[in-house]
Design an enzyme around this catalytic site. Structure first.
Site, PDB file in Angstrom:
ATOM      1  N   GLU A 189      48.359  65.029  25.051  1.00 29.40           N
ATOM      2  CA  GLU A 189      47.240  64.993  26.268  1.00 29.40           C
ATOM      3  C   GLU A 189      48.043  64.612  27.553  1.00 29.40           C
ATOM      4  O   GLU A 189      47.384  65.120  28.463  1.00 29.40           O
ATOM      5  CB  GLU A 189      46.323  64.212  25.749  1.00 29.40           C
ATOM      6  CG  GLU A 189      45.331  64.596  24.846  1.00 29.40           C
ATOM      7  CD  GLU A 189      44.365  65.862  25.087  1.00 29.40           C
ATOM      8  OE1 GLU A 189      44.018  65.728  26.157  1.00 29.40           O
ATOM      9  OE2 GLU A 189      44.245  66.761  24.460  1.00 29.40           O
ATOM     10  N   SER A 467       7.597  26.481 -11.778  1.00 29.68           N
ATOM     11  CA  SER A 467       8.102  25.602 -12.913  1.00 29.68           C
ATOM     12  C   SER A 467       9.504  25.434 -12.612  1.00 29.68           C
ATOM     13  O   SER A 467      10.311  25.011 -13.399  1.00 29.68           O
ATOM     14  CB  SER A 467       8.125  26.322 -14.402  1.00 29.68           C
ATOM     15  OG  SER A 467       6.765  26.313 -14.709  1.00 29.68           O
TER      16      SER A 467
END
Length: 791
Positions: A189, A467
């Site tokens: 690029e 419980s």
């Protein structure tokens, strides 16, 4: 004297006058231009400072799972090992490249990546691991062939934090990007990137010449591409003003920032794909999107494809347009070769390689584990304000096990789907799984739809625990071994408690029956309410309230109903309470975060400090309750777990059910893990589920697949004796039953009594234990769904 103007024969100004006028107009134009350009450049400079600087320095806080520790003897199967490796973005190959593994049956070759952990740097290494019989048989270093005691593999990244947002956009530092990607990007690029001033005049001339000859060529530098990428608000329309702004921005950026910083910003900002409405920005996110790989694990051809599609991610989309993408990738490879970034052999190999793109996009969903990350945020909030997590580049090292998390999510999904019924309101769940050795939270599920953000039921839901408090009632009783033992006889007949002011409380058993005289261990294993209330009133509700506050920070009113769990708490709070039992009596603060590292990998704070050893009395009491919890699983309310094939774990547990079956609970632990599960609905309506038919089924679904060591109860301070009636006796005595006592507190010895024709202990006793002499009601109860604990 008159001035002599230079005029031609027509009276027009002479050439010298035109020159003077041209100079004047030029200077005026320059002055006007500078008068406009200088303020405009100052404005653009301010924009660059705000926007570019924000991206450049906002390195996110990353959240990691725990590193997988491989050591001989570790309970682990090949399926779980693969799950852990996949989560950490390892890929199957020859096992020679970092982040890869090779498998031959139970023999694995793994090449780890180096990483920083809470105790310092962990180097990369190549190892061979043999998994056999559900355990790690051996760990060796591939190079030296020497045996290793333990190896840590680099952890999976589970989230990225930006302040109060949870995103999956993956910002990286330039040193984390493969060198070939950095140099290859420039080769394709912008070859003059390191030398130009943000714009490339020679490149512009080349592009203009190419365009004039009919060949279109771009001339934008990487800096210009960054400027128009959306970072600085420049539109994409092809206009003179846009190009002018782009050039000015590029000049300012190049003047203000180092080339390295510009490249880093580009690599994090570049647009590289689209998934629906979600744009894929940055090379790290693109690596996972296209290849399902960590950026560090990309091959040469994959790097070339990423670099190639920078020019046009839609045009060169490798899934939609593979031919174009292949051509563009090969062009990039050619540029790599031309600039000597790769040699001829690698170039030819890469040319022949397939694109290597996954069939479907990689996972880029925002924060894959919202409930767990929510817990991480809560813990971090104690020491780190939210603004300190923004841009600091911290690494948060957690205790999450990717395998346990996946199994917990799957267990919730499968189980709730199987429990769905048109007469039942929509079910929800919350659960927490911990490591019993150190208090680390290894998995959290906060919703049936576990990947959705929102209400975290594992932490925020406050539901009656039923419980689940009973073991702590008996823990207090067993702390007085001169009065109570597992073999003690309790009265399970109807009971009435005077509440004062003329009010009385008469709780009954869930099955509507009284069971007469029963052993303490049986009362707990079968979750008998009446016997528990009698014990609880003797040890005092105030002491129970003090105990749960000490162990888990739970605040509770010391009312008699507390004995049967009249208390609203979250799964996380109950996990903290049960961690005391699961750890063998240690005070282990639960923690999701193991430590926080700064941007340089140095530890800022650690949360994984080793807990103090259990006090002797606490350890003994915890062992006794664990033994009772194991009976709950073998022959009590959780006996379905044995029928599910989980007897191998020797697990201990406790079921819990709130009034009218609105809430189903189960807390269970093995030699490695504790899991507390809640199942119910957000409308607080009756579900018809008990602890054993709802939450325990989720627990079973998880532990049927989760590798976990069997629970072994230590013998220190515990004296096992055979008992008949209220005395110890000989092991071969008919009807004798074996119990654990606090050492020094076993009952007196008595010879074996003469057998009686109908000899049977009160309340069933030893016959229940060995499965003998059950009456018809008991046989029916064994084949029916397990009974609830309490109403």
């Amino acid at each position: 004297m008159a001035i002599d103007y230079d005029e031609d024969e027509d009276g027009a100004p002479a050439a010298g006058q035109w020159k003077r006028r041209l100079v004047t107009w030029t200077l005026a134009a320059i002055g006007l231009g500078l008068g406009f350009l200088i303020p405009y450049m100052l404005y653009l400079n301010h924009q660059v400072t705000e926007r570019f600087g924000r991206l450049q320095w906002q390195i996110p806080t990353r959240v990691y799972a725990r590193p997988l520790e491989l050591r001989p003897g570790l309970v682990l199967d090949t399926r779980t090992l693969k799950t852990e490796l996949d989560a950490a973005s390892y890929h199957e190959g020859d096992g020679s490249r970092a982040g890869s593994y090779a498998r031959d049956g139970g023999r694995w070759k793994i090449s780890s990546r180096g990483f920083n952990d809470v105790d310092g740097a962990v180097p990369a290494r190549r190892i061979e691991v043999v998994v056999s019989g559900g355990r790690v048989a051996s760990v060796r270093d591939v190079a030296s062939k020497g045996k290793l005691k333990v190896v840590r593999l680099d952890p999976a990244r589970i989230a990225t934090l930006y302040g109060q947002k949870q995103e999956e956009r993956r910002l990286v530092r330039i040193e984390e990007v493969p060198e070939l990607l950095v140099t290859g990007l420039q080769a394709v690029e912008d070859r003059d990137f390191n030398h130009h001033i943000g714009i490339d005049f020679s490149g512009m001339l080349r592009a203009a010449f190419k365009t004039a000859t009919g060949t279109r060529q771009g001339a934008s530098t990487l800096t210009q591409q960054l400027a128009r990428s959306g970072l600085l608000g420049i539109g994409k329309e092809q206009t003179v003003s846009r190009k002018f702004n782009e050039i000015l921005y590029a000049l300012i950026i190049d003047a203000r920032y180092d080339k390295r910083d510009i490249l880093e910003a580009y690599l994090n900002q570049v647009y590289l794909g689209q998934r629906g409405s979600q744009a894929i920005h940055g090379v790290a996110a693109a690596s996972e999107f296209w290849f399902g790989r960590d950026l560090r694990d990309l091959k040469t051809e994959q790097v070339a494809l990423l670099v190639g599609i920078v020019r046009g991610p839609s045009w060169y989309d490798p899934r939609r347009n593979p031919e174009r993408a292949l051509e563009r990738r090969n062009f990039a490879l050619g540029e790599f070769r031309e600039t000597n970034l790769i040699d001829e052999k690698e170039y030819q190999r890469a040319l022949k390689a397939p694109l290597g793109v996954t069939d479907s996009p990689g996972t880029l969903a925002p924060n894959r584990f919202p409930a767990y990350v929510d817990l991480v945020r809560r813990q971090l909030a104690r020491d780190y304000p939210a603004d300190q997590l923004v841009g600091a580049g911290l690494s948060v090292m957690t205790g999450m096990s990717p395998a346990a998390q996946a199994l917990a999510e799957g267990g919730v999904t499968r189980t709730l789907k199987s429990l769905d019924h048109k007469t039942r309101p929509p079910l929800q769940a919350g659960l927490v799984v911990t490591d019993v050795h150190n208090g680390e939270v290894v998995a959290v599920v906060g919703s049936r739809l576990y990947a959705e953000h929102g209400f975290n039921r594992a932490v925020e839901a406050q539901r009656p625990v039923g419980s689940l408090l009973k073991p702590f009632v008996y823990l207090l009783a067993l702390a007085t071994p001169d009065r109570y033992s597992l073999a003690s006889y309790l009265d399970d007949s109807p009971v009435t408690v005077d509440l004062g002011r003329g009010k009385k409380w008469s709780p009954g058993n869930s099955d509507g029956r009284s069971h007469g005289t029963v052993r303490l261990i049986d009362a707990l294993a079968m979750s008998y309410n009446q016997a528990t209330v009698r014990v609880g009133m003797k040890v005092a509700p105030e002491r129970l309230a003090d105990l749960i506050r000490t162990l888990a920070g739970i605040q509770a009113e010391p009312n008699p109903s507390l004995i049967l769990g009249a208390l609203d708490q979250s799964p996380y709070a109950m996990a903290q309470l049960y961690q005391f039992l699961a750890s063998g009596g240690q005070i282990q603060p639960l923690h999701a975060v193991r430590g926080v590292l700064d941007a340089n990998g140095r530890a800022l704070k650690r949360y994984d400090t080793k807990p103090a050893p259990a006090q002797e009395g606490d350890a003994i009491a915890a062992r006794l309750i664990t033994i009772a919890g194991q009976q709950t699983v073998t022959s009590g309310t959780a006996a379905q777990l044995v029928r599910d094939g989980l007897g191998r774990l020797n697990a201990a547990g406790k079921t819990g059910t709130s009034n009218d079956g609105r809430d189903s609970w189960f807390a269970g632990w093995t030699g490695d893990h504790l899991a507390v599960v809640w199942v119910g609905n957000d409308q607080n309506k009756e579900t018809g589920l008990y602890g054993a038919t709802g939450a325990m089924r989720v627990w079973s679904a998880i532990f049927s697949r989760l590798p976990s060591a069997p629970l072994e109860v230590g013998s220190k301070g515990v004296d096992w004796q055979w008992v008949i009636g209220s005395n110890t006796t000989d092991a071969d005595c008919a009807g004798a039953r074996r119990f654990a006592f606090v050492a020094g507190f076993a009952p007196q010895y008595a010879p074996c009594p003469m057998p009686q024709p109908e000899a049977q202990e009160e309340g069933g006793g030893w016959r229940d234990w060995f499965g003998l002499g059950r009456d018809d009601d008991e046989k029916e109860r064994e084949t029916a769904p397990p009974p609830p604990d309490e109403q």
